[in-house]
Design a protein around this motif. Structure first.
Motif, PDB file in Angstrom:
ATOM      1  N   LEU A   1      46.859 -58.050 -36.102  1.00 28.41           N
ATOM      2  CA  LEU A   1      47.550 -58.805 -35.042  1.00 28.41           C
ATOM      3  C   LEU A   1      46.675 -59.911 -34.485  1.00 28.41           C
ATOM      4  O   LEU A   1      47.168 -60.934 -34.023  1.00 28.41           O
ATOM      5  N   THR A   2      45.343 -59.679 -34.518  1.00 28.68           N
ATOM      6  CA  THR A   2      44.452 -60.699 -33.966  1.00 28.68           C
ATOM      7  C   THR A   2      43.698 -61.442 -35.063  1.00 28.68           C
ATOM      8  O   THR A   2      42.676 -62.050 -34.802  1.00 28.68           O
ATOM      9  N   SER A   3      44.205 -61.400 -36.296  1.00 34.66           N
ATOM     10  CA  SER A   3      43.502 -62.123 -37.358  1.00 34.66           C
ATOM     11  C   SER A   3      43.691 -63.622 -37.209  1.00 34.66           C
ATOM     12  O   SER A   3      42.891 -64.406 -37.681  1.00 34.66           O
ATOM     13  N   LYS A   4      44.779 -64.055 -36.571  1.00 32.67           N
ATOM     14  CA  LYS A   4      45.045 -65.488 -36.442  1.00 32.67           C
ATOM     15  C   LYS A   4      45.066 -65.946 -34.988  1.00 32.67           C
ATOM     16  O   LYS A   4      45.297 -67.116 -34.715  1.00 32.67           O
ATOM     17  N   MET A   5      44.900 -65.038 -34.052  1.00 34.85           N
ATOM     18  CA  MET A   5      44.930 -65.450 -32.647  1.00 34.85           C
ATOM     19  C   MET A   5      44.087 -64.504 -31.809  1.00 34.85           C
ATOM     20  O   MET A   5      43.837 -63.364 -32.196  1.00 34.85           O
ATOM     21  N   ALA A   6      43.654 -64.999 -30.664  1.00 39.33           N
ATOM     22  CA  ALA A   6      42.870 -64.169 -29.762  1.00 39.33           C
ATOM     23  C   ALA A   6      43.783 -63.105 -29.140  1.00 39.33           C
ATOM     24  O   ALA A   6      44.989 -63.298 -29.016  1.00 39.33           O
ATOM     25  N   LYS A   7      43.173 -61.999 -28.751  1.00 46.32           N
ATOM     26  CA  LYS A   7      43.948 -60.880 -28.214  1.00 46.32           C
ATOM     27  C   LYS A   7      44.856 -61.276 -27.041  1.00 46.32           C
ATOM     28  O   LYS A   7      46.001 -60.838 -26.983  1.00 46.32           O
ATOM     29  N   PRO A   8      44.394 -62.107 -26.094  1.00 44.99           N
ATOM     30  CA  PRO A   8      45.291 -62.441 -24.977  1.00 44.99           C
ATOM     31  C   PRO A   8      46.561 -63.164 -25.405  1.00 44.99           C
ATOM     32  O   PRO A   8      47.515 -63.224 -24.642  1.00 44.99           O
ATOM     33  N   ALA A   9      46.595 -63.709 -26.625  1.00 44.90           N
ATOM     34  CA  ALA A   9      47.782 -64.434 -27.074  1.00 44.90           C
ATOM     35  C   ALA A   9      48.780 -63.539 -27.799  1.00 44.90           C
ATOM     36  O   ALA A   9      49.851 -63.992 -28.187  1.00 44.90           O
ATOM     37  N   VAL A  10      48.438 -62.260 -27.972  1.00 45.15           N
ATOM     38  CA  VAL A  10      49.329 -61.360 -28.710  1.00 45.15           C
ATOM     39  C   VAL A  10      50.597 -61.103 -27.888  1.00 45.15           C
ATOM     40  O   VAL A  10      50.542 -60.942 -26.674  1.00 45.15           O
TER      41      VAL A  10
ATOM     42  N   ARG B   1      46.644 -70.771 -30.492  1.00 42.24           N
ATOM     43  CA  ARG B   1      47.871 -70.180 -29.952  1.00 42.24           C
ATOM     44  C   ARG B   1      47.805 -70.096 -28.435  1.00 42.24           C
ATOM     45  O   ARG B   1      48.768 -70.373 -27.737  1.00 42.24           O
ATOM     46  N   LEU B   2      46.608 -69.748 -27.940  1.00 36.04           N
ATOM     47  CA  LEU B   2      46.433 -69.668 -26.498  1.00 36.04           C
ATOM     48  C   LEU B   2      46.610 -71.035 -25.852  1.00 36.04           C
ATOM     49  O   LEU B   2      47.317 -71.175 -24.856  1.00 36.04           O
ATOM     50  N   ASN B   3      45.972 -72.027 -26.450  1.00 35.68           N
ATOM     51  CA  ASN B   3      46.060 -73.375 -25.887  1.00 35.68           C
ATOM     52  C   ASN B   3      47.492 -73.846 -25.810  1.00 35.68           C
ATOM     53  O   ASN B   3      47.928 -74.385 -24.803  1.00 35.68           O
ATOM     54  N   SER B   4      48.240 -73.644 -26.896  1.00 35.75           N
ATOM     55  CA  SER B   4      49.595 -74.174 -26.874  1.00 35.75           C
ATOM     56  C   SER B   4      50.479 -73.345 -25.947  1.00 35.75           C
ATOM     57  O   SER B   4      51.422 -73.854 -25.369  1.00 35.75           O
ATOM     58  N   HIS B   5      50.137 -72.073 -25.790  1.00 37.72           N
ATOM     59  CA  HIS B   5      50.913 -71.247 -24.858  1.00 37.72           C
ATOM     60  C   HIS B   5      50.662 -71.680 -23.414  1.00 37.72           C
ATOM     61  O   HIS B   5      51.595 -71.821 -22.626  1.00 37.72           O
ATOM     62  N   ILE B   6      49.415 -71.916 -23.086  1.00 38.78           N
ATOM     63  CA  ILE B   6      49.079 -72.275 -21.705  1.00 38.78           C
ATOM     64  C   ILE B   6      49.506 -73.705 -21.386  1.00 38.78           C
ATOM     65  O   ILE B   6      50.068 -73.969 -20.331  1.00 38.78           O
ATOM     66  N   GLY B   7      49.306 -74.610 -22.329  1.00 34.76           N
ATOM     67  CA  GLY B   7      49.680 -76.002 -22.096  1.00 34.76           C
ATOM     68  C   GLY B   7      49.047 -76.524 -20.827  1.00 34.76           C
ATOM     69  O   GLY B   7      47.843 -76.389 -20.614  1.00 34.76           O
ATOM     70  N   ILE B   8      49.853 -77.126 -19.954  1.00 32.70           N
ATOM     71  CA  ILE B   8      49.316 -77.566 -18.669  1.00 32.70           C
ATOM     72  C   ILE B   8      49.701 -76.590 -17.572  1.00 32.70           C
ATOM     73  O   ILE B   8      49.621 -76.895 -16.390  1.00 32.70           O
ATOM     74  N   GLY B   9      50.179 -75.411 -17.962  1.00 31.81           N
ATOM     75  CA  GLY B   9      50.396 -74.350 -16.980  1.00 31.81           C
ATOM     76  C   GLY B   9      51.749 -74.362 -16.290  1.00 31.81           C
ATOM     77  O   GLY B   9      51.931 -73.681 -15.288  1.00 31.81           O
ATOM     78  N   ILE B  10      52.707 -75.115 -16.831  1.00 29.95           N
ATOM     79  CA  ILE B  10      54.010 -75.233 -16.168  1.00 29.95           C
ATOM     80  C   ILE B  10      54.688 -73.878 -15.906  1.00 29.95           C
ATOM     81  O   ILE B  10      55.119 -73.628 -14.786  1.00 29.95           O
ATOM     82  N   PRO B  11      54.744 -72.963 -16.874  1.00 32.92           N
ATOM     83  CA  PRO B  11      55.488 -71.720 -16.616  1.00 32.92           C
ATOM     84  C   PRO B  11      54.945 -70.922 -15.430  1.00 32.92           C
ATOM     85  O   PRO B  11      55.686 -70.202 -14.788  1.00 32.92           O
ATOM     86  N   TRP B  12      53.655 -71.042 -15.162  1.00 31.73           N
ATOM     87  CA  TRP B  12      53.051 -70.273 -14.061  1.00 31.73           C
ATOM     88  C   TRP B  12      52.900 -71.117 -12.810  1.00 31.73           C
ATOM     89  O   TRP B  12      52.240 -70.709 -11.863  1.00 31.73           O
ATOM     90  N   ASP B  13      53.471 -72.317 -12.843  1.00 30.95           N
ATOM     91  CA  ASP B  13      53.351 -73.230 -11.716  1.00 30.95           C
ATOM     92  C   ASP B  13      51.881 -73.604 -11.494  1.00 30.95           C
ATOM     93  O   ASP B  13      51.450 -73.838 -10.370  1.00 30.95           O
ATOM     94  N   LEU B  14      51.124 -73.611 -12.568  1.00 30.42           N
ATOM     95  CA  LEU B  14      49.704 -73.938 -12.468  1.00 30.42           C
ATOM     96  C   LEU B  14      49.429 -75.373 -12.922  1.00 30.42           C
ATOM     97  O   LEU B  14      48.312 -75.724 -13.264  1.00 30.42           O
ATOM     98  N   ASP B  15      50.469 -76.196 -12.956  1.00 32.11           N
ATOM     99  CA  ASP B  15      50.231 -77.615 -13.212  1.00 32.11           C
ATOM    100  C   ASP B  15      50.070 -78.281 -11.849  1.00 32.11           C
ATOM    101  O   ASP B  15      51.030 -78.589 -11.171  1.00 32.11           O
ATOM    102  N   ARG B  16      48.823 -78.448 -11.439  1.00 35.00           N
ATOM    103  CA  ARG B  16      48.529 -78.874 -10.071  1.00 35.00           C
ATOM    104  C   ARG B  16      47.795 -80.193 -10.076  1.00 35.00           C
ATOM    105  O   ARG B  16      47.074 -80.503 -11.022  1.00 35.00           O
ATOM    106  N   ASN B  17      47.931 -80.924  -8.987  1.00 37.81           N
ATOM    107  CA  ASN B  17      47.111 -82.123  -8.835  1.00 37.81           C
ATOM    108  C   ASN B  17      45.653 -81.743  -8.623  1.00 37.81           C
ATOM    109  O   ASN B  17      44.750 -82.388  -9.123  1.00 37.81           O
TER     110      ASN B  17
END
Lengths: 372, 422
Positions: free
Chosen positions: B22-31, B65-81
């Motif tokens: 499961l983690t051969s292609k991505m870090a554990k937090p992205a599973v 995978r983690l980077n693209s999941h987090i992006g600029i943080g929109i889903p968590w409302d973490l896209d802040r000035n």
């Protein structure tokens, strides 16, 4: 893109019966998780239109809260954006929008301040996918003043709700009847238009001077012989939801695999506001057949040939058939619901029985809810 | 000047090798987890729900995978000035460029990031646990105890205590001693790997120990703070907290979600878990489908039968296929007439028709018996399994396999079939 967008979302419809009590037609939930206006908004963004104005008036509460952030349709950008215009008290007076042309007239400053040469006008109560870029190309190629998107409907259609069109071989519109009782044509206008921005400003200014307020009657029909008005026929799926029957049918259309594939999986997609709901959950004793179930639902009973919207709870031993359950409805144990539309946030008490023999029943139940 | 009372540093760089393929292609937090989420969604959602709006995410192992999941943080409302989410990978320096060599070393290498925000407190989190926790209450405890370091702990059964780092406290919850995986534990309070440091204490400890190889919080920083006579407190947490570090615990944690009223309830209104989902449409259940005791993500098309399973978004399950006690992740397609029992199938796999997973008697796995065990069948992401093959228990398959890879159409229990390469 060389156009701005205008979405006409102000209307109510008596044909929606009790469903319009709570919201504008454009805010009607569609296919489990969209709202009707998402289709127009997504088409705009997918066609690279960056500036979009939405004119709202009737019961705009749920519509405004749906549009509370423009980021879901990618309008939250430096260039352009999503503008919502509701009637306001102004120095020139405080009038409601007296018609579609009047809505534009009252916000003419917005149109004047843009620099894009064209305007795409669409209504927000239709379910369709369209590349407005292609439409604009056609408009330019025909050297039209106005292009009207139209669709051939089956002969059985009730044209009383639509405008009907007759075109010559070159697709120029020769006849345009608004909401005829009996029509000679079954080609209807889809309520989507392209027009040059300066032309639109001019026509709207003139209509306003003459105290004419309706875009279709007072501009399209009135100028049809003077201006070059062309029809652009579409063959793809298009459906207006502004009557209970059509609303019901449109939702049920999503049970067909080809419609689902077209809207859910084919690029480009339709976007909507994200609500963070958990996956749907099925407990013991469940049976679900030929139905759509949205996220956040908890299902315990039997569902057949139905569309269940977000966050609904279906109790033990329930039987739901050929119905639409709108979002956040709670249905108590042992209830029977057949051929109904259950209004959102409703609470159906246990052991209820609703069945409509002819047509569709709208169920509005605001009982108190006891949740453990 | 920007000032944040507390910022969070989320350690998300580990591979999590005990999750096998499961983690051969991505870090554990992205599973993927729970039919819709990824593991990192839990700490990230906890942050924003606790009012922590500045989060540095430290990545190292396969971060795409983690980077693209987090992006600029929109889903968590973490896209802040000011603040918001920042992904912090290791970087080259003029001298002494190195990878993150330990948990505290990773934080040390990002001192500059933290200093930008002038924090009073720093919250250290790891991206591999499933839980809901209000870090603000923990901060209140930290302040009222006048602590320099607060460590979140959780009571565990005494017989399991020797698997954890154990804190021994006095009546005021002051930590008087600690032991790493003790043989004879003197307490049952296990460290959850969640720390609040007063900024000065953290900065000082990191700088003083910067030359320590593999600088680690549990092994070096906490003992250092203790030696310096700083006040360490234990904050007791008694909610649901699950380590999903191994395939079996990962499978169990998913299965717990399908209980009628699960211990970990995703359906509560007041502590939502947010995630980035590309698929949103409702799921369709066909005329001959059957489903019980399962949770199903958005946009699935289910024509077969699903029991006791967790199905991710966009999954297709063909007619006459039976899936039970399994986890099927995002956008996997399963053909018709399959029988899938106790399997974990990772993202975007394609399973042919007439495939049987989890057949035969159990046998120990030939390559990694400690990972592929308890009868689980594990299929790696983007794997292809041809029609009409039968695969046994404690097996692992990944990569594009063809009929030739299965002698007589069979992969016996305990076998590993790895055609993915690297």
């Amino acid at each position: 893109m060389r156009a701005i967008g205008i979405i006409l979302a102000g209307g109510s419809s008596s044909r929606m019966q009790d469903l319009s009590k709570k919201r504008a037609v454009c805010a009607m939930p569609v296919a489990g998780f969209y709202r009707s206006i998402d289709f127009a908004l997504s088409n705009m963004t997918n066609s690279h239109i960056q500036t979009v104005a939405v004119f709202t008036q009737y019961n705009a509460g749920s519509l405004n809260s749906h549009l509370s952030s423009s980021k879901w349709w990618d309008f939250g950008r430096k260039q352009g954006g999503l503008y919502v215009f509701t009637p306001a008290v102004k120095a020139s007076g405080n009038l409601w929008y007296r018609g579609t042309a009047d809505a534009i007239a009252q916000n003419l400053e917005f149109l004047r301040s843009c620099h894009e040469p064209y305007v795409i006008i669409t209504s927000g109560d239709c379910v369709y996918k369209m590349d407005y870029g292609k439409l604009l190309e056609y408009h330019i190629q025909k050297q039209a003043d106005i292009t009207v998107v139209c669709k051939d409907m089956p002969a059985t259609i009730d044209t009383e709700r639509f405008g009907t069109i007759r075109m010559n071989e070159e697709s120029r519109i020769e006849e345009f009847e608004e909401k005829p009782v009996v029509s000679k044509s079954n080609t209807i206008s889809c309520g989507i238009y392209v027009i040059r921005r300066r032309q639109l400003i001019e026509l709207i200014e003139r209509a306003e001077e003459e105290e004419r307020y309706d875009f279709v009657r007072d501009i399209l029909v009135r100028y049809k012989d003077m201006k070059r008005i062309y029809g652009y026929k579409i063959k793809d799926y298009w459906s207006n939801i502004a009557s209970v029957e059509d609303y019901f049918r449109t939702n049920m259309d999503f049970l067909k695999p080809e419609i689902r594939h077209y809207f859910f999986r084919e690029h480009p997609g339709i976007y909507t506001k994200v609500v963070d709901l958990p996956p749907a959950k099925y407990n013991v004793g469940v049976s679900v057949r030929n139905s759509l179930v949205s996220s956040g639902c908890i299902v315990n009973g039997t569902i057949e040939d139905s569309v269940i919207f977000k966050g609904a709870f279906i109790g033990n031993n329930c039987y739901i058939k050929n119905s639409i359950i709108l979002n956040d409805v709670y249905i108590g144990d042992n209830s029977h619901i057949e051929n109904c539309i259950v209004e959102s946030h409703g609470t159906i008490q246990a052991n209820s029985y609703y069945k409509e023999e002819n047509g569709i029943k709208i169920v509005v139940e605001n009982n108190e809810r006891y949740v453990i | 000047m920007i000032k944040k009372e507390m910022i969070a540093m989320l350690l998300a760089g580990g591979q999590g090798s005990r999750l096998g393929v499961l983690t051969s292609k991505m870090a554990k937090p992205a599973v993927s987890f729970g039919g819709k989420y990824r593991i990192i969604d839990f700490p990230l959602s906890n942050c924003i729900n606790s009012g922590v709006d500045t989060v540095g995410v430290l990545t190292q192992y396969r971060p795409l995978r983690l980077n693209s999941h987090i992006g600029i943080g929109i889903p968590w409302d973490l896209d802040r000035n000011f603040g918001g989410v920042t992904v912090l990978p290791p970087y080259e320096k003029s001298a002494n460029s190195e990878w993150y060599t330990g948990t505290a070393n990773a934080i040390y290498q990002n001192l500059e990031y933290m200093e930008n925000y002038n924090p009073e407190y720093v919250l250290i989190l790891s991206g591999d646990h499933i839980y809901k926790m209000d870090y603000e209450t923990m901060l209140d405890f930290h302040k009222s105890s006048n602590a320099d370091v607060t460590i979140a702990v959780m009571p565990v059964p005494m017989e399991e205590a020797s698997r954890f780092g154990i804190m021994i406290t006095d009546d005021d919850k002051r930590i008087v001693d600690f032991e790493e995986k003790p043989e004879h534990p003197r307490s049952n309070l296990a460290s959850m790997g969640i720390y609040i440091f007063t900024w000065q204490a953290l900065k000082d400890a990191l700088i003083k120990n910067k030359d320590q190889a593999g600088l680690d919080f549990g092994k070096h920083i906490i003992p250092y703070c203790k030696e310096q006579g700083q006040s360490l407190f234990a904050y007791e947490f008694d909610g649901y907290w699950k380590d999903v570090g191994t395939l079996t615990s990962y499978w169990e944690a998913n299965m717990e979600l399908i209980d009628i009223v699960p211990e970990f309830n995703l359906y509560e209104e007041y502590w939502k878990i947010y995630t980035a989902s590309d698929v949103q449409p409702p799921q369709y259940l066909g005329s001959d489908s059957a489903i019980e005791r399962s949770i199903v993500g958005e946009g699935c098309e289910i024509y077969g039968k699903v029991y006791n399973s967790v199905i991710g978004p966009g999954v297709k399950i063909g007619k006459d296929t039976v899936v039970s006690h399994s986890i099927i992740m995002n956008e996997t397609e399963i053909g018709e007439g399959c029988n899938i029992e106790k399997a974990i199938i990772a993202e975007k796999a394609k399973i042919g028709s007439g495939v049987k997973l989890g057949a035969f008697e159990e046998k120990e796995n030939e390559t990694k018996p400690g990972i592929y065990c308890e009868g689980l069948v594990t299929i790696g992401e983007r794997s292809v399994i041809p029609n009409n093959v039968t695969i046994g228990k404690n097996t692992m398959v990944c990569g594009k396999t063809t009929a030739e890879d299965y002698k007589d159409g069979v992969l016996d229990s305990g076998r590993t079939l790895d055609k993915a390469g690297d």
